[in-house]
Design an enzyme around this catalytic site. Sequence first.
Site, PDB file in Angstrom:
ATOM      1  NE  ARG A 189      25.039  14.876 -24.956  1.00  0.00           N
ATOM      2  CZ  ARG A 189      26.082  15.264 -25.777  1.00  0.00           C
ATOM      3  NH1 ARG A 189      26.811  15.054 -26.332  1.00  0.00           N
ATOM      4  NH2 ARG A 189      26.796  16.520 -25.123  1.00  0.00           N
ATOM      5  CE  LYS A 220      36.199  -3.579 -42.386  1.00  0.00           C
ATOM      6  NZ  LYS A 220      37.880  -3.792 -42.215  1.00  0.00           N
ATOM      7  CE  LYS A 223      34.223  -9.021 -47.671  1.00  0.00           C
ATOM      8  NZ  LYS A 223      35.639  -7.801 -48.192  1.00  0.00           N
ATOM      9  CD  GLU A 255      38.409 -10.075 -50.454  1.00  0.00           C
ATOM     10  OE1 GLU A 255      38.746  -9.242 -49.733  1.00  0.00           O
ATOM     11  OE2 GLU A 255      38.262 -11.282 -49.671  1.00  0.00           O
ATOM     12  CG  ASP A 299      41.704  -8.919 -48.722  1.00  0.00           C
ATOM     13  OD1 ASP A 299      41.428  -7.502 -48.742  1.00  0.00           O
ATOM     14  OD2 ASP A 299      42.666 -10.208 -48.949  1.00  0.00           O
TER      15      ASP A 299
END
Length: 286
Positions: A96, A131, A163, A196, A218
């Site tokens: 697994r 992410k 950012k 950004e 962005d």
Amino acid sequence: MEHLIDNLIDLAFAEDVGEGDHTTLCSIPESAIGQAKLIIKETGILAGVEVGVKVFHKLDPQLKIDVLIKDGSKVAPGDVVFTVEGKVQSILQAERTVLNIMQRMSGIATTTCKYVALIAGTSAKVLDTRKTTPGMRLLEKQAVKMGGGENHRIGLFDMILLKDNHIDFAGGIENAIMGAKKYLKEKDKSLKIEVEVRDMDELNEVLRVGGVDRVMLDNFTPENTRKAVKHVNGRVELESSGGITIETIRSYAETGVDYISVGALTHSVKGLDMSLLAISQHILNE
């Protein structure tokens, strides 16, 4: 950073096998020797073979694995990726974990390949993001490369990316950039700086201050991205980011932007279907 992959495998075994695989232990003799094959059930790009081998050998170094298809290859239903031979208990206990990793990585590689194909013929490159699944970032970013994409920064340690929140807390773009440059000088570090921006005014502010390597546009529309590319005229690298999809990525690539980052490569992919199937078994003489 290989130790992070070793730690991931250890954690995977700890959460799956725990104090023991009682199902296998009660039904399979310790002396049973068998062979299994990993078979593909869906068209895609294969990723995670080397890690799968590492998982098997981490649990049982005596397992013999014959790899038939390498990472990054196109696969179709019925393809056999590898065979594994040795103690049946070991094969079943690792099964697994191997499948979870390989299905996830192959799903990412397959998704990345689709995005890359959509921008063929342009100068843009597809980037991943942070992410990612906690603990699996290195493997997921490896899978992106196997699918033809490129890696953005690995984490917070290998690039400076200012950012919106960094800029707002710092008191503006100039303060943020100057702070970054001062920090790098004081720490004697050589890291790229990316900033950004949310509109053309912020882009102009970055260009005025200078000293950065890349600007992230962005949530710009393709039309505004094209304007930004023309305005920058090669002075810094440009990256498009924010909600870019299969349907829209081509329109961004055609603006002349250098990079397009896509969170969907890693945050919401479907695993590639595959199975580990038993081939044979025999019992060693005691």
